[in-house]
Design a protein around this motif. Structure first.
Motif, short mmCIF file in Angstrom:
data_model
loop_
_atom_site.label_atom_id
_atom_site.label_comp_id
_atom_site.label_asym_id
_atom_site.label_seq_id
_atom_site.Cartn_x
_atom_site.Cartn_y
_atom_site.Cartn_z
N ALA A 1 0.80 -1.23 0.00
CA ALA A 1 0.00 0.00 0.00
C ALA A 1 0.83 1.28 0.00
CB ALA A 1 -1.01 0.04 1.14
N LEU A 2 2.18 1.19 0.12
CA LEU A 2 3.00 2.39 -0.05
C LEU A 2 3.13 2.65 -1.55
CD1 LEU A 2 4.13 0.96 2.72
CD2 LEU A 2 5.90 2.70 2.50
N ASP A 3 2.94 3.91 -1.94
CA ASP A 3 2.85 4.18 -3.38
C ASP A 3 3.94 5.14 -3.86
OD1 ASP A 3 1.16 7.15 -4.14
OD2 ASP A 3 1.63 6.56 -2.08
N TYR A 4 4.04 5.21 -5.17
CA TYR A 4 4.76 6.27 -5.86
C TYR A 4 3.78 6.84 -6.87
CZ TYR A 4 8.17 8.72 -8.76
OH TYR A 4 8.86 9.69 -9.47
N ASN A 5 3.22 8.02 -6.55
CA ASN A 5 2.20 8.64 -7.39
C ASN A 5 1.05 7.68 -7.71
OD1 ASN A 5 3.55 11.12 -7.47
ND2 ASN A 5 4.81 10.47 -9.20
N GLU A 6 0.56 7.01 -6.66
CA GLU A 6 -0.60 6.11 -6.69
C GLU A 6 -0.30 4.75 -7.33
OE1 GLU A 6 -3.29 6.74 -5.00
OE2 GLU A 6 -2.48 8.69 -4.46
N HIS A 7 0.91 4.49 -7.75
CA HIS A 7 1.27 3.19 -8.29
C HIS A 7 1.97 2.35 -7.21
CE1 HIS A 7 0.31 4.31 -12.45
NE2 HIS A 7 0.81 5.50 -12.14
N PHE A 8 1.98 1.04 -7.41
CA PHE A 8 2.64 0.05 -6.55
C PHE A 8 1.85 -0.31 -5.28
CE2 PHE A 8 6.11 2.22 -8.81
CZ PHE A 8 6.71 1.14 -9.43
N ARG A 9 0.65 0.23 -5.11
CA ARG A 9 -0.14 -0.15 -3.93
C ARG A 9 -0.55 -1.62 -4.00
NH1 ARG A 9 -1.07 4.44 -1.04
NH2 ARG A 9 -1.50 6.39 -2.15
N VAL B 1 12.29 -1.66 -3.23
CA VAL B 1 12.96 -0.41 -3.57
C VAL B 1 12.71 -0.13 -5.05
CG1 VAL B 1 15.17 0.79 -3.72
CG2 VAL B 1 14.70 -0.75 -1.78
N ILE B 2 12.18 1.04 -5.35
CA ILE B 2 11.90 1.42 -6.73
C ILE B 2 13.20 1.86 -7.40
CG2 ILE B 2 11.34 3.80 -6.05
CD1 ILE B 2 9.24 3.85 -8.27
N ASN B 3 13.35 1.58 -8.68
CA ASN B 3 14.57 2.01 -9.39
C ASN B 3 14.30 3.30 -10.18
OD1 ASN B 3 13.24 1.22 -11.79
ND2 ASN B 3 14.31 -0.74 -11.91
N ASP B 4 15.36 3.82 -10.80
CA ASP B 4 15.24 5.09 -11.52
C ASP B 4 14.26 4.97 -12.70
OD1 ASP B 4 16.99 6.33 -9.81
OD2 ASP B 4 18.76 5.98 -11.07
N HIS B 5 14.24 3.81 -13.34
CA HIS B 5 13.30 3.62 -14.45
C HIS B 5 11.86 3.71 -13.95
CE1 HIS B 5 10.76 1.12 -17.14
NE2 HIS B 5 11.48 1.68 -18.09
N GLY B 6 11.59 3.11 -12.80
CA GLY B 6 10.24 3.17 -12.24
C GLY B 6 9.85 4.57 -11.87
N LYS B 7 10.79 5.33 -11.29
CA LYS B 7 10.50 6.72 -10.93
C LYS B 7 10.19 7.56 -12.16
CE LYS B 7 13.36 6.85 -6.74
NZ LYS B 7 14.54 7.45 -6.08
N ALA B 8 10.97 7.37 -13.22
CA ALA B 8 10.75 8.14 -14.44
C ALA B 8 9.43 7.75 -15.10
CB ALA B 8 11.92 7.93 -15.40
N LYS B 9 9.11 6.47 -15.07
CA LYS B 9 7.91 5.95 -15.72
C LYS B 9 6.64 6.51 -15.10
CE LYS B 9 5.75 1.43 -16.70
NZ LYS B 9 5.96 -0.04 -16.55
N TYR B 10 6.64 6.68 -13.78
CA TYR B 10 5.42 7.10 -13.09
C TYR B 10 5.50 8.50 -12.52
CZ TYR B 10 4.37 2.12 -13.38
OH TYR B 10 4.12 0.85 -13.83
N ARG B 11 6.50 9.27 -12.93
CA ARG B 11 6.62 10.65 -12.45
C ARG B 11 5.48 11.49 -12.98
NH1 ARG B 11 11.77 11.43 -13.33
NH2 ARG B 11 12.36 11.11 -11.15
N VAL B 12 5.03 12.45 -12.17
CA VAL B 12 3.97 13.37 -12.61
C VAL B 12 4.48 14.80 -12.60
CG1 VAL B 12 2.11 11.89 -11.81
CG2 VAL B 12 3.07 13.59 -10.24
#
Length: 229
Positions: free
Chosen positions: A203-211, A218-229
């Motif tokens: 349930a911890l998210d990155y911009n509502e994803h991964f819940r 641990v999220i990687n740089d690709h994941g951060k870029a993919k779901y950045r807003v």
């Protein structure tokens, strides 16, 4: 949590503390677990597997039951990241209460705090939702949070609640993050102390994803870029 093939102790639990995951803990390979295919390529590794989270949450429920059993409790769940931990924690407490001479009556309410934009903590925090906090006057309050970092966010919430003079306030957090700018705040109960990493899942998210990810990863740089807003 012993490292794969390693003999060094990378996690420990001490008197009154959570399980401490050291900065050099390598985590678990993603290949050892199942997780949603739409997150393939977005994660570095599994930091805490789901089964360990469940076991640790059950122990926290036992500790809470021992400390504040025989009380009526208002559980204040911090959304959105805290809902999974809160639901599991409350269920464990209920199960313990049903099989104990001590009984905890619980009412659950919800509040939402907004303190992150992408992976950066914002200076200003917003408190949204929840019943009228004045109803907490004279009550025993258990705040359930997903993660405590600097402690600033929780201190703001506690200051707001304390204005209404509850009888007792306890805080349970699944995670405590070691940061370079800690405020010195520690919750009364916490599951794991982790390095200063941006984690997702359970349930911890990155911009509502991964819940929908059961493990804490641990999220990687690709994941951060993919779901950045």
């Amino acid at each position: 949590m012993a490292g794969e093939g390693g003999s060094g102790e990378t996690a420990r639990s001490g008197g009154g503390r959570g399980v401490v995951i050291s900065d050099n803990w390598p985590g678990y390979s993603l290949d050892l677990f199942t997780y949603p295919q739409h997150y393939y390529g977005d994660l570095e590794y599994v930091l805490i597997p789901h089964g360990i989270i469940v076991d640790r949450t059950e122990r926290l429920a036992k500790d809470i039951m021992q400390d504040i059993g025989d009380n009526d409790i208002v559980v204040l769940c911090v959304l959105k990241g805290g809902y999974k931990f809160c639901a599991d924690l409350v269920e464990h407490i209920k199960n313990l209460s049903r099989n104990s001479e001590r009984f905890i009556s619980m009412k659950v309410d919800f509040v939402r705090l907004k303190s992150y934009h992408n992976d950066q903590s914002m200076q200003d925090m917003q408190i949204m939702g929840g019943d009228d906090l004045s109803k907490l006057t004279g009550k025993n309050v258990l705040i359930v949070e997903d993660i405590v970092g600097t402690g600033r966010t929780m201190k703001v919430l506690l200051n707001n609640i304390e204005k209404y003079k509850p009888k007792m306030i306890k805080v349970a957090s699944l995670l405590v993050k070691r940061t370079s700018r800690p405020d010195g705040y520690r919750p009364d109960y916490y599951g794991f102390e982790i390095p200063d990493l941006f984690v997702v899942g359970y349930a911890l998210d990155y911009n509502e994803h991964f819940r929908d990810l059961n493990h804490i990863c641990v999220i990687n740089d690709h994941g951060k870029a993919k779901y950045r807003v």
